[in-house]
Design a protein around this motif. Sequence first.
Motif, PDB file in Angstrom:
ATOM      1  N   THR A  16     -28.832  99.430 -22.245  1.00 43.02           N
ATOM      2  CA  THR A  16     -30.078 100.183 -22.105  1.00 43.02           C
ATOM      3  C   THR A  16     -30.871  99.808 -20.864  1.00 43.02           C
ATOM      4  OG1 THR A  16     -31.205  98.556 -23.526  1.00 43.02           O
ATOM      5  CG2 THR A  16     -30.305 100.529 -24.590  1.00 43.02           C
ATOM      6  N   ARG A  17     -30.573  98.674 -20.240  1.00 41.52           N
ATOM      7  CA  ARG A  17     -31.243  98.311 -18.988  1.00 41.52           C
ATOM      8  C   ARG A  17     -30.282  98.647 -17.855  1.00 41.52           C
ATOM      9  NH1 ARG A  17     -33.829  92.630 -18.621  1.00 41.52           N
ATOM     10  NH2 ARG A  17     -34.834  93.697 -16.885  1.00 41.52           N
ATOM     11  N   THR A 111     -25.507 102.065 -12.945  1.00 39.50           N
ATOM     12  CA  THR A 111     -24.907 100.742 -12.974  1.00 39.50           C
ATOM     13  C   THR A 111     -25.660  99.842 -13.941  1.00 39.50           C
ATOM     14  OG1 THR A 111     -26.263  99.689 -11.250  1.00 39.50           O
ATOM     15  CG2 THR A 111     -24.411 101.038 -10.511  1.00 39.50           C
ATOM     16  N   GLY A 112     -25.002  98.761 -14.366  1.00 38.28           N
ATOM     17  CA  GLY A 112     -25.685  97.709 -15.093  1.00 38.28           C
ATOM     18  C   GLY A 112     -26.489  96.857 -14.139  1.00 38.28           C
ATOM     19  N   LEU A 113     -27.282  95.935 -14.686  1.00 35.36           N
ATOM     20  CA  LEU A 113     -28.098  95.078 -13.839  1.00 35.36           C
ATOM     21  C   LEU A 113     -27.247  94.133 -13.008  1.00 35.36           C
ATOM     22  CD1 LEU A 113     -31.108  94.190 -16.155  1.00 35.36           C
ATOM     23  CD2 LEU A 113     -30.891  96.003 -14.464  1.00 35.36           C
ATOM     24  N   ASP A 114     -25.997  93.901 -13.423  1.00 32.72           N
ATOM     25  CA  ASP A 114     -25.108  93.036 -12.650  1.00 32.72           C
ATOM     26  C   ASP A 114     -24.374  93.801 -11.561  1.00 32.72           C
ATOM     27  OD1 ASP A 114     -23.489  94.576 -14.224  1.00 32.72           O
ATOM     28  OD2 ASP A 114     -22.298  92.918 -15.030  1.00 32.72           O
ATOM     29  N   GLY A 115     -24.685  95.085 -11.390  1.00 33.43           N
ATOM     30  CA  GLY A 115     -24.050  95.881 -10.357  1.00 33.43           C
ATOM     31  C   GLY A 115     -22.794  96.600 -10.799  1.00 33.43           C
ATOM     32  N   SER A 116     -22.317  96.354 -12.015  1.00 30.71           N
ATOM     33  CA  SER A 116     -21.105  97.023 -12.491  1.00 30.71           C
ATOM     34  C   SER A 116     -21.392  98.506 -12.716  1.00 30.71           C
ATOM     35  CB  SER A 116     -20.611  96.375 -13.783  1.00 30.71           C
ATOM     36  OG  SER A 116     -21.604  96.446 -14.790  1.00 30.71           O
ATOM     37  N   HIS A 215     -23.256  83.128 -12.660  1.00 32.55           N
ATOM     38  CA  HIS A 215     -23.109  84.534 -12.298  1.00 32.55           C
ATOM     39  C   HIS A 215     -24.107  84.838 -11.213  1.00 32.55           C
ATOM     40  CE1 HIS A 215     -20.504  85.567 -15.696  1.00 32.55           C
ATOM     41  NE2 HIS A 215     -21.154  84.583 -16.259  1.00 32.55           N
ATOM     42  N   PRO A 216     -23.691  84.798  -9.956  1.00 36.90           N
ATOM     43  CA  PRO A 216     -24.613  85.097  -8.875  1.00 36.90           C
ATOM     44  C   PRO A 216     -24.880  86.577  -8.778  1.00 36.90           C
ATOM     45  CG  PRO A 216     -22.422  84.759  -8.004  1.00 36.90           C
ATOM     46  CD  PRO A 216     -22.363  84.499  -9.501  1.00 36.90           C
ATOM     47  N   PRO A 217     -25.796  86.987  -7.901  1.00 38.54           N
ATOM     48  CA  PRO A 217     -26.031  88.402  -7.720  1.00 38.54           C
ATOM     49  C   PRO A 217     -24.762  89.122  -7.295  1.00 38.54           C
ATOM     50  CG  PRO A 217     -27.710  87.095  -6.625  1.00 38.54           C
ATOM     51  CD  PRO A 217     -26.642  86.156  -7.087  1.00 38.54           C
ATOM     52  N   ALA A 218     -24.695  90.413  -7.686  1.00 35.49           N
ATOM     53  CA  ALA A 218     -23.485  91.167  -7.373  1.00 35.49           C
ATOM     54  C   ALA A 218     -23.288  91.253  -5.870  1.00 35.49           C
ATOM     55  CB  ALA A 218     -23.591  92.578  -7.960  1.00 35.49           C
ATOM     56  N   GLY A 219     -22.049  91.140  -5.417  1.00 38.34           N
ATOM     57  CA  GLY A 219     -21.739  91.233  -4.005  1.00 38.34           C
ATOM     58  C   GLY A 219     -20.288  90.921  -3.775  1.00 38.34           C
ATOM     59  N   PRO A 220     -19.767  91.214  -2.595  1.00 36.67           N
ATOM     60  CA  PRO A 220     -18.365  90.960  -2.330  1.00 36.67           C
ATOM     61  C   PRO A 220     -18.085  89.474  -2.305  1.00 36.67           C
ATOM     62  CG  PRO A 220     -19.519  91.644  -0.348  1.00 36.67           C
ATOM     63  CD  PRO A 220     -20.472  91.821  -1.478  1.00 36.67           C
ATOM     64  N   PRO A 221     -16.935  89.037  -2.831  1.00 38.55           N
ATOM     65  CA  PRO A 221     -16.647  87.611  -2.895  1.00 38.55           C
ATOM     66  C   PRO A 221     -16.299  87.046  -1.541  1.00 38.55           C
ATOM     67  CG  PRO A 221     -14.776  88.870  -3.655  1.00 38.55           C
ATOM     68  CD  PRO A 221     -15.875  89.848  -3.407  1.00 38.55           C
ATOM     69  N   ARG A 222     -16.555  85.751  -1.394  1.00 42.05           N
ATOM     70  CA  ARG A 222     -16.143  85.043  -0.202  1.00 42.05           C
ATOM     71  C   ARG A 222     -14.912  84.227  -0.507  1.00 42.05           C
ATOM     72  NH1 ARG A 222     -21.786  82.687   2.256  1.00 42.05           N
ATOM     73  NH2 ARG A 222     -22.443  84.574   3.240  1.00 42.05           N
ATOM     74  N   SER A 223     -13.990  84.241   0.404  1.00 40.58           N
ATOM     75  CA  SER A 223     -12.799  83.437   0.221  1.00 40.58           C
ATOM     76  C   SER A 223     -12.493  82.616   1.455  1.00 40.58           C
ATOM     77  CB  SER A 223     -11.603  84.340  -0.091  1.00 40.58           C
ATOM     78  OG  SER A 223     -11.418  85.277   0.948  1.00 40.58           O
ATOM     79  N   THR A 224     -13.443  82.577   2.416  1.00 36.53           N
ATOM     80  CA  THR A 224     -13.190  81.865   3.656  1.00 36.53           C
ATOM     81  C   THR A 224     -13.116  80.369   3.407  1.00 36.53           C
ATOM     82  OG1 THR A 224     -14.419  83.564   4.820  1.00 36.53           O
ATOM     83  CG2 THR A 224     -14.051  81.498   5.990  1.00 36.53           C
ATOM     84  N   GLN A 225     -12.111  79.730   3.939  1.00 38.70           N
ATOM     85  CA  GLN A 225     -11.970  78.287   3.867  1.00 38.70           C
ATOM     86  C   GLN A 225     -12.334  77.685   5.217  1.00 38.70           C
ATOM     87  OE1 GLN A 225     -11.259  76.555   1.157  1.00 38.70           O
ATOM     88  NE2 GLN A 225     -11.149  78.418  -0.037  1.00 38.70           N
ATOM     89  N   PRO A 226     -12.918  76.489   5.259  1.00 35.00           N
ATOM     90  CA  PRO A 226     -13.260  75.881   6.541  1.00 35.00           C
ATOM     91  C   PRO A 226     -12.006  75.594   7.350  1.00 35.00           C
ATOM     92  CG  PRO A 226     -13.553  74.325   4.746  1.00 35.00           C
ATOM     93  CD  PRO A 226     -13.266  75.654   4.123  1.00 35.00           C
ATOM     94  N   GLN A 227     -12.023  75.953   8.618  1.00 31.74           N
ATOM     95  CA  GLN A 227     -10.896  75.757   9.512  1.00 31.74           C
ATOM     96  C   GLN A 227     -11.375  75.025  10.756  1.00 31.74           C
ATOM     97  OE1 GLN A 227      -7.834  76.637   8.737  1.00 31.74           O
ATOM     98  NE2 GLN A 227      -8.358  77.658   6.822  1.00 31.74           N
ATOM     99  N   PRO A 228     -10.473  74.455  11.535  1.00 31.03           N
ATOM    100  CA  PRO A 228     -10.888  73.834  12.791  1.00 31.03           C
ATOM    101  C   PRO A 228     -11.587  74.848  13.665  1.00 31.03           C
ATOM    102  CG  PRO A 228      -8.630  73.255  12.257  1.00 31.03           C
ATOM    103  CD  PRO A 228      -9.052  74.296  11.271  1.00 31.03           C
TER     104      PRO A 228
END
Length: 660
Positions: A16-17, A111-116, A215-228
């Motif tokens: 309902t929200r 959408t739901g409040l979580d962005g779904s 559960h952070p705000p809805a958004g695209p996930p990050r998968s970057t790993q630290p590199q030299p």
Amino acid sequence: MTAELVRGQNHPLTQTRLEIRVSAGAPVVAGATLSDDQGRVHGRDWVAHPGAPALPGLEVPRQAAADHRLAVDLDAVPEAAHRVSVLLALPTGPGDPDRFGAVAAPFVAVTGLDGSEVASYTITDLDAESAVVALELYRRQDAWKVRAVGQGYAGGLGALLTDQGLPDAGALAGEIGEAVARGLARTVAPPPPRTASAMADATGAASHASLPGTHPPAGPPRSTQPQPPAEPQSSPDPRPAHEPQPARPSGQTGPVNYTHPGRQPPAPPAPAPTAPPGEPGQPAVPVAGDATGWSMDERLYNQVWGMFEDLARCVAAYRSAVDFADSRMEQELDKALSDPRSRIGGQGDAAREAARAKHGQLVDRAREVLDRDLAQLAAESAVVEPALPPAYAGWDNPVWHAYRSPMEIPMALRLGDLQLPESRSVGLRIPMLVRLPLERGMWIDSGRSGADAPAESDELRRRAMRSAVEFAARLLAVYPAGEFAVHVIDPAGSAAGALAPLVRAGVLAAPPAAGVAGVSEVLARLTQRVDLVQMAVRGGAADALPPDLDTAEQLLIVNDFPHGFDDRAVTRLRYLADEGPAVGVHLLMVADREDAAEYGPVLDPLWRALLRLTPVPDDHLADPWVGHAWTYEPPNVPPGSRILEQVLEEVARARQGRGV
């Protein structure tokens, strides 16, 4: 799965929200009307528009824009209203298009409040129309549905409102047009085309849903790993060129601007507080709630997770720069030593000294950037922490001294603090927030784990049980009175001292269960509740539940597992851990995994199903984005404080006032 609607099609709504998101190729005015079961709007006070954006259960934007978000709470809509119609209209200013056929087809999503996304609808086949009923949410037999409408009106808003039965529709349409023209609703230009680099930046926006229990705000996930990183000479910032970085306006130098894309999506109607401008070359003064959201609680929630992302990123950049400096020094030393002529004498010593000096410069430069970013985050934390509501606040926050039982469930709950070794120099801690209602149970590990764990196992068990009581008190405090119940299994009665605050306040659903019979009775009752609710939900017969069934969320605290548990009780406990959260039954276990070692791998699924917490600081939480090991610190009540007892007394008074 998202339902892609066509004109006239409907789809059930299970929540309902909601948010209704509008995307158009040109600025449009968004509004909404409430109507009765005959589709008639009773008066002006049933129309939400930029000049009067709020109605009970409904809020629309105050501006004309190419992108909109409308907030809807169907539980708060008046009983007399059976339909919520979402309206779109073209502004009538000079140079604005006068028909929808001249712009891109508007797209509307529920959408739901979580962005779904629940349902979406692209409004096609519009031509001369300048106003359109995009979709409607309507009530049928106490259930809500959404229908794609797409009914356009060449006569504009006046014709649309007249068709809905509003007596003075023409006058109101004129007032709305004047409000937009006068600038009461600020016109926002359509968003610029996305470039490849912008898309890459957006993809880099961090998401930490994999951090246990969060559960952070809805958004695209990050998968970057630290590199030299790349050669520092090509970039004054030691962060690697491909490392996600805080947004920095073009041409700006100096401190990082932390209003990065992950924390600043398109602004909702309720504007967030804005920071006053800082001195030239200095960071902006931090303001609590400067993230986006429909309420201050949501803005603070988003801001906290933005701070978490910022800390993870700046520490990852620092560590990556240091790793690069170490690797470069090793390469230069190897190169110097590979030439036999430079192994001895002044030439070799000079090469080694130059390599070490360059290493020191790189590390110092990286540390300088890190210290700058940490200082900015610490300043933001100093502003945000005092502004947090009780659900997000630590026990030492003064907000608890003015605590009153809430009327609605908050977005999230604070389970402790998160810290990285580099942030300890400035005392920076990030609140660890989990969304409510809980989606998984919790396990407070009473086995020795953290570096600060006491040597005596009995003392560690006492701390673990005190943490469980404090968690239960927080849950009771943030839920409306009567909407959360706590049960306790204490087979040997060893937790009587720790449970005393809950028992004295009278906020437990029943006295703590002891012995094998008590364990069996509580587990059987909660298992039966899970079965009944599951059957009712699957059969669509929620009204068929027994009248004496407690519909409140349930929390079961289990102490000294597996003492007092036979094989059947263990099976029921595993069942509650797996199936309970979906129907409002949650576990909070206080246990040492070694005590249950005799069960072998049989209990491995149980431990994995629960969020592991510790009663002492411990480095056991990791984010999958950069792989940091975060130090978790439990939210303990300050020594000598009576705040826990005061909060529980207020909870008890609120429960008595509502007859619980």
